[in-house]
Write an enzyme that holds these catalytic residues in place. Sequence first.
Site, PDB file in Angstrom:
ATOM      1  N   ASN A   9      56.713  79.596  -6.009  1.00 21.51           N
ATOM      2  CA  ASN A   9      57.274  80.673  -6.825  1.00 21.51           C
ATOM      3  C   ASN A   9      56.860  80.391  -8.264  1.00 21.51           C
ATOM      4  OD1 ASN A   9      58.793  82.497  -8.259  1.00 21.51           O
ATOM      5  ND2 ASN A   9      60.785  81.565  -7.755  1.00 21.51           N
ATOM      6  N   GLU A 170      68.626  77.495  -1.866  1.00 18.37           N
ATOM      7  CA  GLU A 170      68.307  76.905  -3.166  1.00 18.37           C
ATOM      8  C   GLU A 170      69.589  76.618  -3.936  1.00 18.37           C
ATOM      9  OE1 GLU A 170      63.992  77.928  -4.471  1.00 18.37           O
ATOM     10  OE2 GLU A 170      65.356  79.401  -5.304  1.00 18.37           O
ATOM     11  N   SER A 216      63.664  71.543  -7.023  1.00 20.99           N
ATOM     12  CA  SER A 216      62.992  70.284  -7.376  1.00 20.99           C
ATOM     13  C   SER A 216      62.243  69.648  -6.207  1.00 20.99           C
ATOM     14  CB  SER A 216      63.988  69.295  -8.000  1.00 20.99           C
ATOM     15  OG  SER A 216      64.540  69.841  -9.185  1.00 20.99           O
TER      16      SER A 216
HETATM   17  P1  13P Z   1      61.933  74.141  -9.002  1.00 13.29           P
HETATM   18  O1  13P Z   1      61.049  73.725  -7.861  1.00 13.29           O
HETATM   19  O2  13P Z   1      61.195  74.198 -10.314  1.00 13.29           O
HETATM   20  O3  13P Z   1      63.193  73.362  -9.048  1.00 13.29           O
HETATM   21  O4  13P Z   1      62.357  75.677  -8.727  1.00 13.29           O
HETATM   22  C1  13P Z   1      62.877  76.013  -7.496  1.00 13.29           C
HETATM   23  C2  13P Z   1      62.921  77.481  -7.396  1.00 13.29           C
HETATM   24  O5  13P Z   1      63.683  78.139  -8.070  1.00 13.29           O
HETATM   25  C3  13P Z   1      61.986  78.120  -6.470  1.00 13.29           C
HETATM   26  O6  13P Z   1      62.306  79.453  -6.274  1.00 13.29           O
END
Ligand code: 13P
Length: 253
Positions: A9, A170, A216
């Site tokens: 993303n 998430e 992350s």
């Molecule tokens: P990060 O991998 O930067 O933590 O973001 C996760 C995210 O929001 C993917 O949609």
Amino acid sequence: MRKPILAGNWKMFKTVSQALSYVEHLDGLLADIPNQSQADVVICAPATALYAVHNQAQGTPIQLGAQNVHQAEEGAYTGETSAIMLKDAGAKYVIIGHSERRQYFGETDESVNAKVQQALKHGLLPIVCVGEDLDQRNQGVTNTLVESQVRAAFNAVSADDVARSVVAYEPIWAIGTGMTATAQDANAVCTHIRSVLSDMYGQDKANLVRIQYGGSVKPDNIAELMAQSDIDGALVGGASLDPGTFASLVRNA
Ligand code: 13P
């Protein structure tokens, strides 16, 4: 039985030219990864780069997703993008209900549900995001909250359409913070999500739904996450922005 799905993303990053050089670079790196074709590799690009990325990715293993969709067919909605337009630009997937959209753009369980239905109507596969914030986790309401998000998102959606969908768990506190849920904690919530889907649609359909973890995710933690029983992939923010890092993540998955 479920094909893993690793999706980047990009959020609000990358111009068209940056996107094109990324896709060329990633394609070259994926070619060196044995068994790479056993996973779906998806880039969720900003709307302005979708069509260009679609063209560039033809004939490569890289699939295309969008980051948002409007729930209406068409109309006077200045600044918005319809499912028909995203499909036309080459998108196969669309992220719906990302926590950043819920937080900053007023998306609700109801609008997420309308978007899911609209995406599926036009043959886009939704990646439906759910997850709790830190307060909710500390209060012990993670499963309850995630369950209500899943039930709302798929309200009035057919079992076959749900089976084609992807759910991304998430936890908000893990997004962009470097704090990852432990693989066991992440899996426990993903197992709960699948049990909710099973309650709604039966175990056979629930077993077809791919559930990603996001927050992350990095090349050095992907393997442990992917080894869990109910984690079928990852939705990756920061670590998807560099093609070398994302290719390492695909390699380690
Ligand atoms: P990060 O991998 O930067 O933590 O973001 C996760 C995210 O929001 C993917 O949609």
